[in-house]
Design an enzyme around this catalytic site. Structure first.
Site, short mmCIF file in Angstrom:
data_model
loop_
_atom_site.label_atom_id
_atom_site.label_comp_id
_atom_site.label_asym_id
_atom_site.label_seq_id
_atom_site.Cartn_x
_atom_site.Cartn_y
_atom_site.Cartn_z
N GLU A 1 -1.94 -4.82 -2.04
CA GLU A 1 -1.68 -5.81 -0.99
C GLU A 1 -2.09 -7.23 -1.36
OE1 GLU A 1 0.17 -5.42 1.70
OE2 GLU A 1 0.32 -3.24 1.87
N HIS B 1 4.24 0.76 4.52
CA HIS B 1 2.87 0.44 4.06
C HIS B 1 1.83 0.68 5.17
CE1 HIS B 1 2.22 -4.13 5.19
NE2 HIS B 1 2.82 -3.48 6.15
N HIS C 1 0.80 -1.23 0.00
CA HIS C 1 0.00 0.00 0.00
C HIS C 1 0.84 1.28 0.00
CE1 HIS C 1 -4.45 1.12 1.07
NE2 HIS C 1 -4.00 1.80 0.05
N ASP D 1 -3.45 2.60 8.37
CA ASP D 1 -2.41 3.10 7.45
C ASP D 1 -2.06 4.55 7.71
OD1 ASP D 1 -2.48 0.58 6.40
OD2 ASP D 1 -3.01 1.17 4.37
N ASP E 1 -9.73 -0.31 3.89
CA ASP E 1 -8.61 -0.98 4.56
C ASP E 1 -9.09 -1.62 5.86
OD1 ASP E 1 -5.81 -1.45 5.47
OD2 ASP E 1 -5.37 0.09 3.97
N ASP F 1 -7.43 -1.55 -0.37
CA ASP F 1 -6.55 -2.58 0.18
C ASP F 1 -7.37 -3.86 0.29
OD1 ASP F 1 -5.03 -4.26 1.90
OD2 ASP F 1 -4.06 -2.51 2.79
N HIS G 1 -6.85 -1.77 8.13
CA HIS G 1 -5.94 -1.05 9.02
C HIS G 1 -6.06 0.46 8.78
CE1 HIS G 1 -4.30 -5.04 7.90
NE2 HIS G 1 -4.17 -5.16 9.22
N ASP H 1 -7.08 -6.33 1.93
CA ASP H 1 -7.28 -6.89 3.28
C ASP H 1 -8.52 -6.31 3.98
OD1 ASP H 1 -6.52 -4.51 4.66
OD2 ASP H 1 -4.44 -5.17 4.87
MN LIG Z 1 -3.46 -0.67 3.59
#
Ligand SMILES: [Mn+2]
Length: 329
Positions: free
Chosen positions: A301, A169, A125, A156, A152, A256, A154, A258
């Site tokens: 990712e 990332h 990312h 980030d 995402d 992302d 997360h 994820d």
């Molecule tokens: Mn990310």
């Protein structure tokens, strides 16, 4: 499924939303694929195979079947460095990521200037530092507002000070908002690249404690997975569109993989349980496509080393088609 150009003969053309979309899309009927096998932002080597897996999953062919022209395919060179083994740096591989970011920014801005939709394929990312810089430069020259949709698991939004790992990332949103290592925030000579009140973070569920504070302070609009459980992703996507600024000319989607549940998308580096299911993943991007605001996209990712029979790459290709406006009817 039908391409955006295809139209049901039962519908009256003047009243059909498909016809409206078709008219709008005439302006943007081609994409530029920018492949960035960047692994320097994390500690997982497999992400560098993401672009190859997307090609194996027939990304360009699928986009053309949808009725778009693939105007260009660009491979960004990434140094195969082991700089991320340096455990003592608060932000690893910054010079290398800075160089890649400049190249990505130039490719993304050029693609937009040519009237195509840049789709930047990761890679980790941290490539969004470059793609968002390119997008920002495009709108800056035109004095236009734009919004950022960051999907995402997360945040980030770490800085070198808050990050435990030093992995860039985990920092690209912070960098784009003007926080972090100056060699990255000052890319192209100005900062920030995007305004917090035009930035939305969707799907987060694994957030570091210092990131909570940063999210709270910096003014981005967060929609956690709890908000999605409560309101539904359709409503959250509508709210997110409102939060990005109704006067935005365009949207950048930084997706992302994820954000999706690892049961559905196992081929990622940093899985987090409790993510989007298969239909939610499509719904979010379909609704954004219907807004006709998507102007540029990152898909990041993907880690083929963790994937099962390239299923996550195939899903990522499907999601790109949804974000380009693929419809069921
Ligand atoms: Mn990310």
């Amino acid at each position: 499924m039908l391409a955006p150009e295809a139209k049901s003969s039962e519908k009256t053309p003047e009243k059909s939303p498909g016809a409206e979309q078709q008219a709008a899309r005439k302006k943007l009927d081609s994409v530029t694929l920018i492949y960035v096998p960047l692994h320097l932002g994390g500690s997982h080597r497999g992400v560098s195979m993401g672009p190859a897996a997307m090609r194996v999953a027939e990304l360009p062919e699928s986009i053309e079947r949808l009725g778009f022209k693939v105007a260009d395919e660009i491979d960004i060179q990434v140094p195969y460095s082991v700089c991320w083994w340096d455990q003592h740096s608060p932000a690893k591989c910054v010079p290398e990521i800075g160089q890649v970011s400049e190249d990505v920014a130039a490719a993304v801005e050029a693609a937009m200037t040519k009237g195509t939709i840049p789709i930047t394929i990761g890679g980790d990312h941290s490539l969004a530092i470059g793609s968002i810089a390119g997008v920002s430069n495009y709108y800056r020259k035109r004095n236009e507002n734009w919004g950022l949709m960051w999907f995402d698991a997360h945040g980030d939004i770490n800085t070198p000070e808050s990050s435990g790992s030093g992995n860039v990332h985990g920092m690209p949103l912070a960098v784009s908002l003007g926080r972090g290592d100056k060699r990255l925030t000052e890319l192209l000579g100005y900062s920030p690249k995007v305004l917090p009140n035009r930035s939305v973070l969707i799907g987060i569920r694994d957030v570091d404690p210092p990131e909570r504070e940063l999210i709270d302070q910096c003014g981005v609009t967060p929609f956690t997975i709890r908000d999605i459980d409560h309101l539904g992703l359709g409503r959250v996507t509508d709210l997110a569109l409102g939060a990005c600024g109704s006067d935005s000319t365009g949207l950048h989607v930084s997706f992302d993989i994820d954000v999706i549940d690892p049961d559905v998308a196992p081929g990622v580096s940093t899985p987090a349980r409790g993510g989007f299911n298969y239909r939610e993943s499509h719904l979010a991007l379909t609704l954004l496509a219907e807004s006709q605001l998507i102007r540029s996209i990152d898909i990041v990712e993907l880690n083929p080393a963790n994937d099962i029979k390239n299923s996550t790459a195939k899903l990522a290709v499907e999601l790109i088609l949804s974000s380009l406006g693929q419809r069921i009817l």
